[in-house]
Design a protein around this motif. Structure first.
Motif, PDB file in Angstrom:
ATOM      1  N   GLU A 199       0.838  -1.210   0.000  1.00 36.29           N
ATOM      2  CA  GLU A 199       0.000   0.000   0.000  1.00 36.29           C
ATOM      3  C   GLU A 199       0.870   1.256   0.000  1.00 36.29           C
ATOM      4  OE1 GLU A 199      -2.670  -0.268   3.333  1.00 36.29           O
ATOM      5  OE2 GLU A 199      -3.647  -2.068   2.553  1.00 36.29           O
ATOM      6  N   LEU A 200       1.991   1.191   0.697  1.00 37.23           N
ATOM      7  CA  LEU A 200       2.901   2.333   0.727  1.00 37.23           C
ATOM      8  C   LEU A 200       3.492   2.580  -0.666  1.00 37.23           C
ATOM      9  CD1 LEU A 200       3.971   4.376   2.839  1.00 37.23           C
ATOM     10  CD2 LEU A 200       5.988   2.928   3.069  1.00 37.23           C
ATOM     11  N   ARG A 201       3.840   1.501  -1.365  1.00 37.95           N
ATOM     12  CA  ARG A 201       4.357   1.659  -2.736  1.00 37.95           C
ATOM     13  C   ARG A 201       3.303   2.309  -3.628  1.00 37.95           C
ATOM     14  NH1 ARG A 201       6.821  -3.217  -1.380  1.00 37.95           N
ATOM     15  NH2 ARG A 201       5.219  -4.520  -2.317  1.00 37.95           N
ATOM     16  N   SER A 202       2.063   1.822  -3.541  1.00 37.90           N
ATOM     17  CA  SER A 202       0.978   2.397  -4.352  1.00 37.90           C
ATOM     18  C   SER A 202       0.768   3.865  -4.019  1.00 37.90           C
ATOM     19  CB  SER A 202      -0.342   1.651  -4.111  1.00 37.90           C
ATOM     20  OG  SER A 202      -0.201   0.306  -4.463  1.00 37.90           O
ATOM     21  N   PHE A 203       0.844   4.188  -2.733  1.00 33.27           N
ATOM     22  CA  PHE A 203       0.691   5.563  -2.256  1.00 33.27           C
ATOM     23  C   PHE A 203       1.724   6.475  -2.935  1.00 33.27           C
ATOM     24  CE2 PHE A 203       2.573   8.448   1.020  1.00 33.27           C
ATOM     25  CZ  PHE A 203       1.539   9.370   1.147  1.00 33.27           C
ATOM     26  N   PHE A 204       2.984   6.048  -2.980  1.00 34.72           N
ATOM     27  CA  PHE A 204       4.033   6.849  -3.625  1.00 34.72           C
ATOM     28  C   PHE A 204       3.773   6.983  -5.126  1.00 34.72           C
ATOM     29  CE2 PHE A 204       6.375   6.517   0.289  1.00 34.72           C
ATOM     30  CZ  PHE A 204       7.251   7.594   0.268  1.00 34.72           C
ATOM     31  N   GLU A 205       3.328   5.884  -5.740  1.00 34.59           N
ATOM     32  CA  GLU A 205       3.041   5.934  -7.184  1.00 34.59           C
ATOM     33  C   GLU A 205       1.864   6.862  -7.465  1.00 34.59           C
ATOM     34  OE1 GLU A 205       2.714   1.751  -7.847  1.00 34.59           O
ATOM     35  OE2 GLU A 205       4.907   1.486  -7.933  1.00 34.59           O
TER      36      GLU A 205
END
Length: 187
Positions: free
Chosen positions: A28-34
């Motif tokens: 979820e953190l990766r998606s948030f940055f993307e």
């Protein structure tokens, strides 16, 4: 390939996924940055470390942007230290305890919000009465805790005594993040 995707940064989160509280899944953190428009996003371990590339903005601007968006999405504040690749390279090159770097769980680096004053450092030095040693270079505090961070009484005193917000990573994490950032930078 994203060779023109700007500059590589590392974001260090504090206070997430500690003791089963404030859970943030790394996917979820990766998606948030993307979703924020960053590229080449990668995370490292559960304590909240992200490597990413940003087309514009420096560390301070990105810190404010990511902190505000994070709080809006997850509903709690996490202090975030955003640093660029050059900062991490200097952190490793300036390590005052190279003899300890082979024992990465006994060496920690704290990314500090700002460089402490001489008075703040002196107050902290007074508290360092155990087996630990520390050195501050700019906005980095290096801590050698021979018994490990978990057993270090002094480590628990650092935030209250220094009064400069920061977040710590063990040397293994520091080196892994530097390697990830260098790879992202080389794309």
């Amino acid at each position: 390939m994203s060779g023109t995707a700007g500059k590589t940064f590392i974001a260090l989160f504090s206070g997430i996924n500690v003791g089963g509280n404030r859970i943030v899944k790394m996917a979820e953190l990766r998606s948030f940055f993307e979703d924020l428009g960053f590229s080449d996003v990668a995370t490292y371990v559960q304590s909240g470390n992200a490597v990413f590339r940003a087309k514009k903005g420096g560390s301070a601007t990105l810190t404010k942007q990511i902190e505000a968006a994070f709080e809006k999405k997850w509903g709690f504040h996490s202090r975030i230290m955003v640093r660029d690749l050059g900062w991490f390279e200097r952190l490793v090159a300036d390590n005052p305890y190279p003899d300890i770097s082979e024992e990465p769980t006994k060496l920690h680096a704290y990314a500090l919000e700002r460089e402490p004053t001489a008075d703040e450092v002196a107050r902290l030095a007074e508290k360092c009465t155990g087996p630990e040693r520390f050195e501050i270079k700019g906005d980095v505090l290096y801590l050698h805790a021979p018994d490990g961070l978990g057993k270090s009484v002094f480590a628990n005193l650092i935030p209250r005594t220094l009064k400069v917000p920061g977040t710590a990573r063990n040397w293994r994490s520091v080196l892994a993040l530097l390697e990830m950032a260098a790879q992202a930078d080389g794309k």
